[in-house]
Design a protein around this motif. Structure first.
Motif, mmCIF file in Angstrom:
data_model
loop_
_atom_site.group_PDB
_atom_site.id
_atom_site.type_symbol
_atom_site.label_atom_id
_atom_site.label_comp_id
_atom_site.label_asym_id
_atom_site.label_seq_id
_atom_site.Cartn_x
_atom_site.Cartn_y
_atom_site.Cartn_z
ATOM 1 N N ASN A 270 0.738 -1.274 0.104
ATOM 2 C CA ASN A 270 -0.153 -0.010 -0.015
ATOM 3 C C ASN A 270 0.944 1.224 0.016
ATOM 4 O OD1 ASN A 270 -1.716 -2.021 0.579
ATOM 5 N ND2 ASN A 270 -2.560 -1.216 2.762
ATOM 6 N N PHE A 271 0.191 2.282 -0.784
ATOM 7 C CA PHE A 271 1.218 3.582 -0.633
ATOM 8 C C PHE A 271 0.073 4.695 0.293
ATOM 9 C CE2 PHE A 271 4.245 3.628 -4.489
ATOM 10 C CZ PHE A 271 4.946 2.561 -3.723
ATOM 11 N N ASP A 272 0.796 5.561 1.023
ATOM 12 C CA ASP A 272 -0.090 6.685 1.610
ATOM 13 C C ASP A 272 0.356 7.967 0.682
ATOM 14 O OD1 ASP A 272 -1.386 5.092 3.349
ATOM 15 O OD2 ASP A 272 0.130 5.590 5.082
ATOM 16 N N LEU A 273 -0.607 8.591 0.218
ATOM 17 C CA LEU A 273 -0.328 9.981 -0.430
ATOM 18 C C LEU A 273 -1.009 11.069 0.542
ATOM 19 C CD1 LEU A 273 -0.660 9.176 -4.388
ATOM 20 C CD2 LEU A 273 1.486 8.933 -2.718
ATOM 21 N N ILE A 274 -0.473 12.106 0.246
ATOM 22 C CA ILE A 274 -1.143 13.376 0.897
ATOM 23 C C ILE A 274 -1.242 14.509 -0.055
ATOM 24 C CG2 ILE A 274 -1.050 15.207 2.796
ATOM 25 C CD1 ILE A 274 0.312 13.101 4.649
ATOM 26 N N TYR A 275 -2.326 15.216 -0.097
ATOM 27 C CA TYR A 275 -2.384 16.465 -0.833
ATOM 28 C C TYR A 275 -2.748 17.548 0.156
ATOM 29 C CZ TYR A 275 -7.585 15.694 -0.056
ATOM 30 O OH TYR A 275 -8.748 15.306 0.559
ATOM 31 N N GLY A 276 -2.774 18.936 -0.288
ATOM 32 C CA GLY A 276 -2.643 19.940 0.684
ATOM 33 C C GLY A 276 -1.488 20.386 1.411
ATOM 34 N N LEU A 277 -0.383 19.991 1.035
ATOM 35 C CA LEU A 277 0.806 20.400 1.720
ATOM 36 C C LEU A 277 1.272 21.445 1.082
ATOM 37 C CD1 LEU A 277 2.444 16.780 1.270
ATOM 38 C CD2 LEU A 277 1.645 17.756 3.532
ATOM 39 N N PRO A 278 2.278 22.329 1.980
ATOM 40 C CA PRO A 278 2.964 23.495 1.521
ATOM 41 C C PRO A 278 3.530 23.250 -0.029
ATOM 42 C CG PRO A 278 4.143 22.359 3.224
ATOM 43 C CD PRO A 278 2.696 21.756 3.142
ATOM 44 N N HIS A 279 3.309 24.198 -0.922
ATOM 45 C CA HIS A 279 3.799 24.389 -2.175
ATOM 46 C C HIS A 279 3.360 23.227 -3.011
ATOM 47 C CE1 HIS A 279 6.421 27.379 -0.667
ATOM 48 N NE2 HIS A 279 6.952 26.719 0.334
ATOM 49 N N GLN A 280 2.422 22.536 -2.784
ATOM 50 C CA GLN A 280 1.832 21.491 -3.565
ATOM 51 C C GLN A 280 0.773 22.304 -4.620
ATOM 52 O OE1 GLN A 280 0.138 18.553 -1.041
ATOM 53 N NE2 GLN A 280 0.936 16.807 -2.449
ATOM 54 N N THR A 281 1.165 21.620 -5.875
ATOM 55 C CA THR A 281 0.343 21.989 -6.765
ATOM 56 C C THR A 281 -0.491 20.904 -7.451
ATOM 57 O OG1 THR A 281 1.999 21.710 -8.398
ATOM 58 C CG2 THR A 281 1.910 23.864 -7.349
ATOM 59 N N ILE A 282 -1.378 21.041 -8.374
ATOM 60 C CA ILE A 282 -2.329 20.126 -8.940
ATOM 61 C C ILE A 282 -1.062 19.421 -9.896
ATOM 62 C CG2 ILE A 282 -3.662 19.725 -10.953
ATOM 63 C CD1 ILE A 282 -5.420 21.921 -10.005
ATOM 64 N N ARG A 283 -0.212 19.981 -10.482
ATOM 65 C CA ARG A 283 0.739 19.298 -11.394
ATOM 66 C C ARG A 283 1.771 18.451 -10.472
ATOM 67 N NH1 ARG A 283 0.768 17.680 -15.946
ATOM 68 N NH2 ARG A 283 1.450 15.637 -15.017
ATOM 69 N N SER A 284 2.212 18.796 -9.308
ATOM 70 C CA SER A 284 2.921 17.828 -8.566
ATOM 71 C C SER A 284 2.161 16.757 -7.877
ATOM 72 C CB SER A 284 3.624 18.636 -7.532
ATOM 73 O OG SER A 284 2.731 19.183 -6.466
ATOM 74 N N CYS A 285 0.919 16.955 -7.662
ATOM 75 C CA CYS A 285 0.161 15.942 -7.055
ATOM 76 C C CYS A 285 -0.040 15.009 -8.303
ATOM 77 C CB CYS A 285 -1.368 16.447 -6.967
ATOM 78 S SG CYS A 285 -1.440 17.090 -5.129
ATOM 79 N N VAL A 286 -0.356 15.303 -9.543
ATOM 80 C CA VAL A 286 -0.570 14.430 -10.684
ATOM 81 C C VAL A 286 0.829 13.760 -11.001
ATOM 82 C CG1 VAL A 286 -0.744 14.304 -13.247
ATOM 83 C CG2 VAL A 286 -2.241 15.786 -11.878
ATOM 84 N N ASP A 287 1.703 14.373 -10.912
ATOM 85 C CA ASP A 287 3.387 13.753 -11.001
ATOM 86 C C ASP A 287 3.453 12.495 -10.011
ATOM 87 O OD1 ASP A 287 3.764 15.497 -13.145
ATOM 88 O OD2 ASP A 287 4.896 16.663 -12.181
ATOM 89 N N THR A 288 3.085 12.916 -8.729
ATOM 90 C CA THR A 288 3.508 12.010 -7.664
ATOM 91 C C THR A 288 2.554 10.665 -7.823
ATOM 92 O OG1 THR A 288 4.113 13.448 -5.937
ATOM 93 C CG2 THR A 288 2.993 11.580 -5.396
ATOM 94 N N ALA A 289 1.202 11.070 -8.242
ATOM 95 C CA ALA A 289 0.474 9.842 -8.435
ATOM 96 C C ALA A 289 0.568 9.096 -9.480
ATOM 97 C CB ALA A 289 -1.257 10.362 -8.865
ATOM 98 N N GLN A 290 1.186 9.510 -10.760
ATOM 99 C CA GLN A 290 1.679 8.753 -11.876
ATOM 100 C C GLN A 290 2.764 8.022 -11.468
ATOM 101 O OE1 GLN A 290 2.266 11.875 -14.836
ATOM 102 N NE2 GLN A 290 0.193 11.307 -15.738
ATOM 103 N N ALA B 17 1.572 30.264 4.996
ATOM 104 C CA ALA B 17 1.250 30.976 3.676
ATOM 105 C C ALA B 17 1.431 30.214 2.526
ATOM 106 C CB ALA B 17 2.143 32.211 3.619
ATOM 107 N N ALA B 18 2.148 28.973 2.530
ATOM 108 C CA ALA B 18 2.307 27.898 1.521
ATOM 109 C C ALA B 18 1.389 26.937 1.120
ATOM 110 C CB ALA B 18 3.868 27.456 1.432
ATOM 111 N N LEU B 19 0.357 26.936 2.264
ATOM 112 C CA LEU B 19 -0.691 26.073 2.221
ATOM 113 C C LEU B 19 -1.835 26.544 0.979
ATOM 114 C CD1 LEU B 19 -1.037 25.221 5.889
ATOM 115 C CD2 LEU B 19 0.200 23.768 4.091
ATOM 116 N N PRO B 20 -2.379 25.468 0.302
ATOM 117 C CA PRO B 20 -3.380 25.651 -0.550
ATOM 118 C C PRO B 20 -4.617 25.977 0.416
ATOM 119 C CG PRO B 20 -2.821 23.354 -0.551
ATOM 120 C CD PRO B 20 -1.676 23.955 0.187
#
Length: 450
Positions: free
Chosen positions: A203-223, A254-257
């Motif tokens: 199993n993998f655990d992923l997190i969104y909503g982290l500082p400096h995270q973007t849609i692009r970086s979330c997609v890249d990580t998921a891929q 300030a870096a949180l989405p």
């Protein structure tokens, strides 16, 4: 999802509903004596799950919401394992006959921080004192940054069949902002080692909503994660609670989405994983089509507990270690959180129970409704009420939150069945909260018993 709907229901800090009532409502009126009595009264051959908490890490990840302690030395871990073994013996001595164990989960902290020989000895002790079924599943949480080849072999030797790896994000900017540097290569090597040793379910655990995270970086990580083909992925939203977890103050707020950006990130990860062949499970899990979790969802047998979505249908959960939570048919218990107080209690031969909750009939009704909503995104509330011997009006009448959700098109109600409408899966916790008697939206018809 419309921003106005998201702001109205999605921004509130609602429970994840891994239990009901949730842990903040546990009371010190339930103590060690109650727990001892509950253990003594467990039915013969009661299917049981075990949870062992190892509250140590080598470094602090700033996003962490777990109960853990940072140590560079091994002696505190060795001392703690001594208390853990003593607690295992105490539980075994209290039950009328050996517990029939179907699931074991090692959580943390970092369970694999334990020396390989000590880990094997701990599992051997449990097998000696409890009755493991032939199909018992053993699982462990792993930090790929610290796993050694020796430990990978020890996990397989101890019978571990499933490993849950913390990944969170592969974006180096995000990793630096949360103090967790973990390369793709490091993670891939860990997966490869585990599979070579026979720990094949990953199993993998992923997190969104982290500082400096973007849609692009979330997609890249998921891929990247999907390319390693874990059997399951859990995708959590970061909970920023610096008043409770002081190390989170190291994160730049300030870096949180914001809420809308978090929703967009979650949706982007979902679309990426579904496109990669994963099935969405409940609110925030994903699994391959042939995984047990997918099959459980398809047959209405998906469950939810402190580890998230699961196939574990054991009513009894025995928690070992500091801060560990357990459950029997009577209710919930939780051990002392501070390591020192936990050790003091166990060392004197007393259970370390510091608080708990005695379930009422209405609690069980509401817990059933909430679990079905969280698992199936729908609930036959009328049928559940009949099963528990309650009138439907108990939970539907004068339920302002439920009525508002229906007016806004988040859910629909027909013939006592509640269903989340298309596109509003992300708000399932708001629907579940409508049945939470401890939130103002849903009045309670019976007084609290504990």
């Amino acid at each position: 999802m419309q921003p106005t709907i998201l702001q109205k229901y999605g921004e509130a800090r609602l429970p994840r509903y891994t239990s009901y009532p949730t842990a903040p409502h546990f009371s010190p009126s339930i103590g060690a004596g109650d727990y001892a009595g509950w253990l003594s009264n467990l039915p013969a051959n009661e299917p049981t799950s075990l949870y062992l908490h190892i509250p140590f890490c080598r470094a602090m990840c700033w996003y962490c919401g777990c109960h853990t302690t940072i140590t560079a030395r091994d002696q505190p871990i060795v001392d703690y394992l001594g208390m853990l073994r003593k607690e295992i013996r105490m539980v075994a001595a209290k039950t009328a006959q050996p517990l029939s164990v179907e699931k074991v989960h090692f959580g943390g902290g970092t369970p694999t921080i334990v020396e390989p020989a000590d880990f094997i000895a701990l599992v051997d002790l449990m097998r000696e004192r409890f009755d493991f079924t032939p199909t018992a599943e053993l699982a462990v949480e792993i930090d790929p940054r610290t796993l050694t080849i020796e430990m990978a072999g020890a996990l397989a030797g101890a019978g571990i069949g499933r490993a849950s790896l913390g990944v969170q994000s592969f974006d180096p900017i995000v990793q630096k902002a949360v103090n967790r540097i973990q390369s793709e290569e490091q993670t891939f090597e860990t997966v490869t080692q585990l599979r070579e040793y026979g720990v094949t379910r990953v199993n993998f655990d992923l997190i969104y909503g982290l500082p400096h995270q973007t849609i692009r970086s979330c997609v890249d990580t998921a891929q990247v994660a999907a390319a390693m083909r874990p059997d399951r992925l859990a995708v959590f939203g970061y909970a920023h609670i610096p008043s409770f977890k002081k190390h989170q103050r190291m994160i730049d707020e300030a870096a949180l989405p914001d809420g809308v950006a978090r929703s967009e990130q979650a949706q982007a990860i979902t679309e990426t994983l579904v496109a990669a062949g994963y099935r969405q499970i409940g609110l925030d899990h994903f699994a391959l089509p042939d995984d047990d979790l997918t099959l459980a969802q398809a047959t209405g047998k998906l469950r939810r507990n402190f580890q998230g979505y699961t196939t574990d249908d054991c009513q009894t959960l025995i928690g070992f270690g500091a801060s560990a939570i357990g459950r029997t048919a009577h209710g919930y218990v939780q051990n002392e959180v501070p390591l020192g107080r936990y050790a003091e209690q166990i060392d004197t031969g007393c259970f370390a129970t510091t608080k708990g909750y005695l379930l009422t009939a209405e609690d069980r009704l509401r817990a059933d409704i909430i679990e079905r909503l969280m698992c199936d995104l729908q609930a036959d509330v009328a049928a559940i009420c009949v099963r528990h011997g309650f009138d439907l009006a108990t939970v539907l009448n004068a339920n302002d939150q439920l009525e508002a959700l229906e007016r806004d098109g988040v859910l629909e109600i027909a013939n006592g069945v509640i269903r989340l409408c298309g596109g509003h899966r992300f708000l399932v916790r708001a629907a579940a909260a409508a049945f939470d008697a401890y939130l103002s939206a849903s009045p309670r018809t019976h007084g609290k018993a504990a």
